[in-house]
Design a protein around this motif. Structure first.
Motif, PDB file in Angstrom:
ATOM      1  N   LEU A 139      -4.521   8.260  -9.267  1.00 28.97           N
ATOM      2  CA  LEU A 139      -4.712   7.497 -10.500  1.00 28.97           C
ATOM      3  C   LEU A 139      -6.151   6.997 -10.638  1.00 28.97           C
ATOM      4  O   LEU A 139      -6.703   6.959 -11.746  1.00 28.97           O
ATOM      5  CB  LEU A 139      -3.720   6.328 -10.561  1.00 28.97           C
ATOM      6  CG  LEU A 139      -2.252   6.745 -10.723  1.00 28.97           C
ATOM      7  CD1 LEU A 139      -1.331   5.542 -10.549  1.00 28.97           C
ATOM      8  CD2 LEU A 139      -2.015   7.403 -12.066  1.00 28.97           C
TER       9      LEU A 139
ATOM     10  N   ARG B 260       1.800  13.250  -3.618  1.00 32.73           N
ATOM     11  CA  ARG B 260       2.694  12.132  -3.312  1.00 32.73           C
ATOM     12  C   ARG B 260       2.517  11.649  -1.876  1.00 32.73           C
ATOM     13  O   ARG B 260       3.299  10.840  -1.400  1.00 32.73           O
ATOM     14  CB  ARG B 260       4.139  12.529  -3.572  1.00 32.73           C
ATOM     15  CG  ARG B 260       4.410  12.697  -5.054  1.00 32.73           C
ATOM     16  CD  ARG B 260       5.730  12.110  -5.407  1.00 32.73           C
ATOM     17  NE  ARG B 260       6.789  12.934  -4.812  1.00 32.73           N
ATOM     18  CZ  ARG B 260       7.580  13.707  -5.513  1.00 32.73           C
ATOM     19  NH1 ARG B 260       7.477  13.768  -6.809  1.00 32.73           N
ATOM     20  NH2 ARG B 260       8.507  14.420  -4.904  1.00 32.73           N
ATOM     21  N   GLY B 261       1.547  12.217  -1.208  1.00 25.15           N
ATOM     22  CA  GLY B 261       1.275  11.740   0.144  1.00 25.15           C
ATOM     23  C   GLY B 261       1.972  12.545   1.218  1.00 25.15           C
ATOM     24  O   GLY B 261       1.745  12.336   2.396  1.00 25.15           O
ATOM     25  N   SER B 262       2.861  13.460   0.813  1.00 25.70           N
ATOM     26  CA  SER B 262       3.513  14.260   1.843  1.00 25.70           C
ATOM     27  C   SER B 262       3.730  15.670   1.328  1.00 25.70           C
ATOM     28  O   SER B 262       3.812  15.908   0.125  1.00 25.70           O
ATOM     29  CB  SER B 262       4.849  13.642   2.233  1.00 25.70           C
ATOM     30  OG  SER B 262       5.824  13.982   1.280  1.00 25.70           O
TER      31      SER B 262
ATOM     32  N   ASP C  35       0.797  -1.225   0.000  1.00 23.20           N
ATOM     33  CA  ASP C  35       0.000   0.000   0.000  1.00 23.20           C
ATOM     34  C   ASP C  35       0.827   1.271   0.000  1.00 23.20           C
ATOM     35  O   ASP C  35       0.530   2.210  -0.716  1.00 23.20           O
ATOM     36  CB  ASP C  35      -0.944   0.006   1.224  1.00 23.20           C
ATOM     37  CG  ASP C  35      -1.986  -1.087   1.111  1.00 23.20           C
ATOM     38  OD1 ASP C  35      -2.211  -1.804   2.092  1.00 23.20           O
ATOM     39  OD2 ASP C  35      -2.561  -1.230   0.015  1.00 23.20           O
TER      40      ASP C  35
ATOM     41  N   THR D 249       3.978  -0.965  -6.996  1.00 20.48           N
ATOM     42  CA  THR D 249       2.634  -0.683  -6.504  1.00 20.48           C
ATOM     43  C   THR D 249       2.591   0.823  -6.275  1.00 20.48           C
ATOM     44  O   THR D 249       3.600   1.434  -5.971  1.00 20.48           O
ATOM     45  CB  THR D 249       2.318  -1.434  -5.200  1.00 20.48           C
ATOM     46  OG1 THR D 249       3.348  -1.170  -4.248  1.00 20.48           O
ATOM     47  CG2 THR D 249       2.240  -2.924  -5.434  1.00 20.48           C
ATOM     48  N   ALA D 250       1.397   1.390  -6.419  1.00 18.52           N
ATOM     49  CA  ALA D 250       1.307   2.836  -6.580  1.00 18.52           C
ATOM     50  C   ALA D 250       1.524   3.644  -5.303  1.00 18.52           C
ATOM     51  O   ALA D 250       1.840   4.807  -5.379  1.00 18.52           O
ATOM     52  CB  ALA D 250      -0.039   3.207  -7.197  1.00 18.52           C
ATOM     53  N   GLY D 251       1.368   3.052  -4.125  1.00 16.44           N
ATOM     54  CA  GLY D 251       1.407   3.909  -2.935  1.00 16.44           C
ATOM     55  C   GLY D 251       0.057   4.572  -2.749  1.00 16.44           C
ATOM     56  O   GLY D 251      -0.734   4.699  -3.687  1.00 16.44           O
ATOM     57  N   ARG D 252      -0.201   5.001  -1.518  1.00 18.69           N
ATOM     58  CA  ARG D 252      -1.564   5.445  -1.204  1.00 18.69           C
ATOM     59  C   ARG D 252      -1.976   6.692  -1.967  1.00 18.69           C
ATOM     60  O   ARG D 252      -3.067   6.736  -2.553  1.00 18.69           O
ATOM     61  CB  ARG D 252      -1.685   5.723   0.303  1.00 18.69           C
ATOM     62  CG  ARG D 252      -1.557   4.480   1.126  1.00 18.69           C
ATOM     63  CD  ARG D 252      -1.750   4.737   2.607  1.00 18.69           C
ATOM     64  NE  ARG D 252      -1.260   3.604   3.342  1.00 18.69           N
ATOM     65  CZ  ARG D 252      -0.184   3.595   4.120  1.00 18.69           C
ATOM     66  NH1 ARG D 252       0.512   4.693   4.293  1.00 18.69           N
ATOM     67  NH2 ARG D 252       0.208   2.490   4.722  1.00 18.69           N
ATOM     68  N   ALA D 253      -1.130   7.707  -1.952  1.00 18.26           N
ATOM     69  CA  ALA D 253      -1.507   8.972  -2.583  1.00 18.26           C
ATOM     70  C   ALA D 253      -1.640   8.808  -4.093  1.00 18.26           C
ATOM     71  O   ALA D 253      -2.612   9.274  -4.696  1.00 18.26           O
ATOM     72  CB  ALA D 253      -0.476  10.045  -2.256  1.00 18.26           C
ATOM     73  N   SER D 254      -0.681   8.136  -4.702  1.00 21.77           N
ATOM     74  CA  SER D 254      -0.750   7.939  -6.153  1.00 21.77           C
ATOM     75  C   SER D 254      -1.952   7.111  -6.540  1.00 21.77           C
ATOM     76  O   SER D 254      -2.551   7.334  -7.592  1.00 21.77           O
ATOM     77  CB  SER D 254       0.523   7.262  -6.661  1.00 21.77           C
ATOM     78  OG  SER D 254       1.627   8.084  -6.418  1.00 21.77           O
TER      79      SER D 254
ATOM     80  N   LEU E 175      -3.238  -0.942  -7.452  1.00 20.07           N
ATOM     81  CA  LEU E 175      -2.710  -0.584  -8.762  1.00 20.07           C
ATOM     82  C   LEU E 175      -1.255  -1.022  -8.848  1.00 20.07           C
ATOM     83  O   LEU E 175      -0.444  -0.706  -7.988  1.00 20.07           O
ATOM     84  CB  LEU E 175      -2.811   0.928  -8.963  1.00 20.07           C
ATOM     85  CG  LEU E 175      -4.234   1.486  -9.020  1.00 20.07           C
ATOM     86  CD1 LEU E 175      -4.198   2.996  -9.153  1.00 20.07           C
ATOM     87  CD2 LEU E 175      -5.008   0.880 -10.181  1.00 20.07           C
TER      88      LEU E 175
END
Lengths: 351, 162, 150
Positions: free
Chosen positions: B28, B52-54, A20, B19-24, C11
């Motif tokens: 997306l 970008r989450g930050s 995540d 994997t995209a990470g939470r913000a991305s 994703l």
């Protein structure tokens, strides 16, 4: 020599695959915790230095993006090494020795799960004669392990016992990835992965991050009840030509230990960065550790190995036990390069 | 006997699965729905697109989501005359930094559908989306930006974002 | 532009990092690679008289540039080996094979390469192996396709 101590340490729980969060999202809470625990306001920290490898992420300047986790505004004095964070710590320690600054934030991070770390490490090798063969870090370690077994000084059972002890110790480490009770005989019944290494002789692939803050003299005394003083720190490197080295011994570790003052005095524990079980045996021999020294109470790199993070984590785990009053004197080690090519030794001591 | 060897080919190739990470991921998914989603810093209140989450200034996590329109201002630009294998656009063309209305950082995009020498700082532009049926979870759903029939934004309105 | 695909609600996107490097080899490695192209293995002589292969640019003890070279045999003994049952994409073979450190006859250091053999039962420290040369050689380490027992 200026007195410098580790005053705080934080780490992310190592995971096989962090699905995540991206690197910044993994790193930010770790940096925030280390800074908060240090008792030093973030804007007063004199220097920030990180250790990571852009090839782990597959992105050039990935380490620059990671600064989002720190908040580099107003502009900060910052540096980076494309190596394990332990070597970033060394740079920070040197900078504190100059007297220019009194504190530093050191961090490392890596999402190894996105690629193949053993393949990424191929890029550390001689680019003309070795890397083009496509050989990976596990295969190289296996060649070293066979030489060690052929020397007659250790057996596969010794290697299995290292693994069993690592897993058992990791039971008390909430941040470790592989933990539990395993019997060496059961381990020895497993098939070879890259002979003579079995899968469990190799560290797991891990995603993680670690951060710590160091401070000098009076500042360290002010913010920490029991600072983990860095009494000595040194690192040495051997030839990059594997065919020229005695892979069954670690002269760079021995020399770094001597220079760091690790040859005298008792240690309560030693955190050794050995990504392969046979390498812990080589390191213990090179360090000349007395019987009774607890090796890798955290479980070591066999329990969790985020690339570029595990070495700094060893230093952090050793420092934490001094900060918490559990231990008085600890040795921490970090390695870099194929088959223990480069080694850092750090002696930590409480008041 | 032929010439001595003076060089060797040493191609490298590494494969990754991101994997995209939470913000991305939020951004997306918004893209796949034709929405531009930024995030706001709880401390300095700045809005970041793409997020970008930050917050790069404050070093804290951003969570508050802000929907942003596809209209914005060209803060700066350059005319590219060097061809690139990856682009279907033939040079010369205008590459610009675009500050979307409501966002606090500009991002990079191409300005098309206008003569490149008419692109200027302060020019008002709007996002040109790919046809809806081609949308995926990608920033590429926005193909480029084109001029808006609006007066130029005054310099003061974007000078902090240069 | 790459787009992410769904996988268990997350994703994901593949990414390939590729660099088509061509490296200039310098005078010492030129001797080595030219030798390989010609079907021979060239070692460098160190200050203490050892023959090192591949030849290092500078002496390991004195740091002086290496200037003396000599041919060594393309056969030798296995010093260490590992049997790879699950080869990686970048490995020289996509079937089980061995990596080995080989001490070529006449050399004083070990060369790392692959051994092509049908099973690990033949593998042991001290095994005699010989280079299998590619028919078409260009002057890089792959001119030796691998080593094989003989």
């Amino acid at each position: 020599m200026r007195e410098v101590a580790v005053v705080s340490f934080a780490q992310a729980k190592a995971k096989r695959r962090e699905l995540d969060a991206n690197e910044v999202e993994i790193l930010m809470p770790v940096v925030q915790e280390a800074v908060a625990r240090s008792g030093i306001p973030k804007r007063e920290i004199g220097f920030t230095v990180s250790g990571s490898c852009d090839y782990v992420a597959g992105q050039p300047f990935a380490f620059v993006s990671a600064l989002d986790a720190v908040g580099a505004w107003p502009p900060i004095s910052e540096s980076h090494v494309e190596m394990d964070g332990a070597f970033a710590l060394y740079e920070a320690w040197v900078k504190l020795q100059t007297g220019e600054i009194d504190s530093a934030l050191v961090y490392s991070f890596g999402k190894s799960s996105m690629g193949d770390p053993a393949a990424v490490l191929n890029l550390q090798l001689d680019p003309y004669t070795l890397a083009p063969l496509g050989i990976d870090a596990v295969s190289l370690a296996a060649l070293q392990a066979r030489l060690l077994l052929d020397s007659g000084r250790y057996t596969e059972k010794d290697m299995a016992e290292v693994v069993a002890r690592s897993r058992r110790s990791a039971k008390s480490n909430p941040n470790a990835q592989l933990r539990g009770d395993v019997d060496p005989a059961t381990l020895l019944a497993e098939p070879y992965y890259a002979s003579p290494l079995r899968k469990h002789d190799c560290s797991p692939v891990s995603d993680g991050a670690t951060a710590l803050v160091i401070a000098a003299g009076d500042l360290a005394r002010k913010v920490a009840k029991r600072p983990a003083w860095i009494r000595g720190i040194d690192h040495r490197i051997e030839s990059h030509d594997l065919g020229l080295r005695d892979l069954t011994r670690s002269p760079s570790t021995a020399l770094a230990a001597e220079r760091a003052g690790a040859r005298s005095g008792r240690f309560d524990l030693a955190e050794l960065h050995a990504p392969f079980s046979h390498q812990e045996l080589i390191l213990c021999e090179a360090l000349g550790l007395a019987d009774g020294v607890k090796i890798n109470p955290s479980g070591g790199a066999l329990a969790a190995n985020a690339l570029m993070v595990a070495g700094l984590t060893r230093i952090g785990e050793a420092a934490r036990r001094i900060l918490d009053g559990e231990a008085k004197r600890a040795l921490a080690h970090a390695t870099s390069g194929p088959c223990l090519q480069q080694n850092l030794v750090c002696v930590l001591e409480g008041n | 006997m032929s010439e001595p060897v003076t060089s060797i080919k040493t191609p490298i190739r590494l494969e990754y699965s991101y994997t995209a990470g939470r913000a991305s991921t939020r951004f997306l998914r918004g893209m796949s729905e034709g929405r531009i989603l930024g995030q706001r810093c709880p401390l300095c209140r700045k809005v970041y697109v793409p997020p970008r989450g930050s917050c790069p200034r404050c070093g804290v996590a951003t969570q508050e989501e802000v929907e942003i329109s596809g209209k914005g201002t060209v803060t700066t630009f350059c005319i590219v005359r060097i061809p690139s294998e990856n682009l279907s656009v033939k040079p010369p063309y205008a590459a610009a930094h675009i500050l979307l209305d409501g966002a606090d950082i500009p991002f990079f995009a191409l300005i098309l559908e206008c003569p490149f020498d008419q692109v200027r700082m302060g020019m008002r532009v709007e996002a040109v989306w790919a046809p809806r049926e081609e949308w995926t979870a990608s920033f590429g759903n926005i193909r480029h930006f084109r001029p808006l029939a609006e007066p130029d934004a005054p310099f003061d309105s974007f000078k902090e974002h240069l | 532009m790459a787009s992410a695909t769904q996988s268990q609600g997350r994703l994901t996107a593949p990414h390939i990092l590729e660099y088509p490097y061509r490296r200039s080899v310098g005078p010492v490695l030129s001797r080595f690679f030219t030798g390989l192209r010609d079907g021979e293995i060239v070692a460098g002589r160190s200050s203490d008289g050892r023959l090192l292969v591949p030849p290092p640019e500078y002496d390991p003890a004195t740091g002086e540039p290496l200037t003396e070279f000599a041919r060594v045999a393309d056969a030798g003994s296995v010093l260490s080996w590992t049997w790879i049952t699950a080869p990686k994409r970048a490995h020289p073979f996509q079937r089980p094979f061995a990596w080995a450190l080989v001490k070529l006859d006449g050399a004083d250091s070990a060369l790392l390469h692959a051994i092509d053999v049908e099973s690990d039962s033949r593998l042991r420290t001290g095994l005699r192996v010989r280079a299998r040369w590619r028919r078409e050689r260009v002057g890089d380490i792959h001119d030796i396709e691998c080593f094989e027992p003989f």
